[in-house]
Design an enzyme around this catalytic site. Structure first.
Site: not given
Length: 406
Positions: A102, A299, A303
């Site tokens: 990410d 995080d 996700d």
């Protein structure tokens, strides 16, 4: 959870159990054969040599090697601020595959700041008044900028909608829409050519454009930036050197994500921006079809599905609670160097397991041959038997797996 991971039988532990079962049968048959070979020399001699073989050929070290290496590895990982609750992850991470990252909060610091304010400051003041009711990195950046400029905030702000691209509400009798271009289009708010050119320039510079519309008119444009996290370049370089393919799955604007990827020297074909959580999940599933190890590092709540679907999910500190629940590995150090340490330690732990296998099998092979040749007495066998287990213990505790964070 870490204790449960240590007790869990990973595929390599299951392999060791199978080898142990075969080993016991083989040693028993060899003892019978030894007895038969030496029977011509007398019953006592044949019995002594067969007994010596059964004593000296001990499967303890073989059974001990894998769970001990994994338990020690998990403990040392925890000492390096890497918490692992799935022992299989160590084995999976030992084989290079594709690692998806990410962007916001993972590759970048996750502490966004307003680097540019174009247009009316009043728009910033009204937006900050409404953002007081939000918990989001962009909201925090807007509030910090308003505080830095010492703007007085309204107390009558009403938050009506929270959408993927921003928020909608009312402040001081005005209707506010704060967010990206997609949100403006959804509310039929036109973007002037001048504002669009500013947006394009901001995107070229790697910033995120956030527009503030007051009563249907875009009055203010904010340029939000999120700097790369310390150690990002070094982490990418090390993992690439270890054979991993790295890519980015992000919900941010594709141009911004591509700019970050360029700074990290990542190939454009594995850089995807503007993704919804469902699209991240689809990308992970498609990657798994290739057959290699798929790792997702993130995080945020967006996700979580991708973290759960990957072969190995890694949540980083500061993430939403749901992402921590979905991922079997949690990096608590807030350092990207820990990600490289995780992969490095997993590869070392797997090498340690195979080394312990080799020591145990090598010892038993030599011991069995000597016993069958009549070179070891039962008393000597009893003395020699613990050596294999002691050797595995010494190698395991002396072997460097995870590096302690400094």
């Amino acid at each position: 959870s870490v204790e449960a991971a240590a007790a869990e039988k990973t595929p390599i532990v299951q392999l060791a159990d199978k080898i142990g079962g075969v080993f016991v049968v083989a040693v028993t048959l060899l003892a019978v054969a030894t007895f038969g070979i030496w029977l011509s020399s007398g019953l006592s001699v044949a019995t002594a040599h067969a007994t010596a073989l059964l004593i000296v050929a001990c499967p303890c070290a073989l059974a001990l090697a894998t769970p001990l290496a994994i338990s020690v590895g998990l403990g040392r990982a925890a000492g390096a601020s890497i918490l692992i609750r799935d022992g299989q992850s160590l084995q999976k991470l030992a084989s290079p595959g594709i690692l998806w990252l990410d962007k916001t909060g993972t590759l970048t610091a996750g502490r966004q700041v307003v680097a540019q304010v174009a247009g009316e400051i009043e728009g910033l003041r009204l937006a900050a008044s409404m953002e007081q009711n939000c918990r989001h990195p962009v909201a925090e950046a807007i509030l910090r900028e308003a505080g830095r400029r010492k703007l007085s905030l309204e107390s009558d702000a009403t938050l009506e909608e929270v959408q993927n691209g921003g928020i909608v509400g009312r402040v001081a009798g005005c209707r506010l829409v704060v967010g990206n271009a997609a949100l403006m289009a959804a509310h039929a708010i036109d973007i002037s050519p001048g504002t669009q050119s500013q947006i394009d320039e901001l995107l070229r510079q790697g910033g995120s454009p956030v527009m503030i519309s007051v009563d249907g008119q875009v009055t203010t444009l904010l340029g939000i930036v999120d700097p790369l996290r310390e150690g990002a370049v070094e982490m990418v370089r090390e993992l690439t050197g270890r054979g991993w393919k790295l890519g980015v799955l992000s919900g941010d604007h594709p141009a911004i994500v591509l700019k970050v990827a360029e700074q990290l020297n990542l190939p454009a074909e594995r850089i995807f921006g503007g993704l919804t959580p469902e699209e991240k999940l689809a990308a992970i599933r498609e990657s798994r079809n290739a057959g290699s190890t798929v790792v997702m590092v993130g995080d945020g709540a967006n996700d979580a599905a991708a973290l759960a679907a990957a072969d190995v999910g890694v949540a980083v500190r500061g993430g939403a609670e749901v992402s921590l629940q979905a991922a079997p590995i949690f990096i608590a150090s807030n350092k990207l160097s820990s990600l490289a340490n995780l992969v490095r330690g997993s590869q070392r732990t797997t090498r340690l397991i195979y080394l312990s296998f080799a020591i145990s099998l090598g010892y038993n092979l030599i011991a069995v041959v000597l016993a069958m040749l009549g070179q070891i007495s039962p008393l000597a066998a009893a003395v020699l038997m613990p050596i294999s287990s002691v050797s595995v213990l010494a190698v395991t505790f002396g072997f460097k797996s995870f590096d302690r964070e400094v």
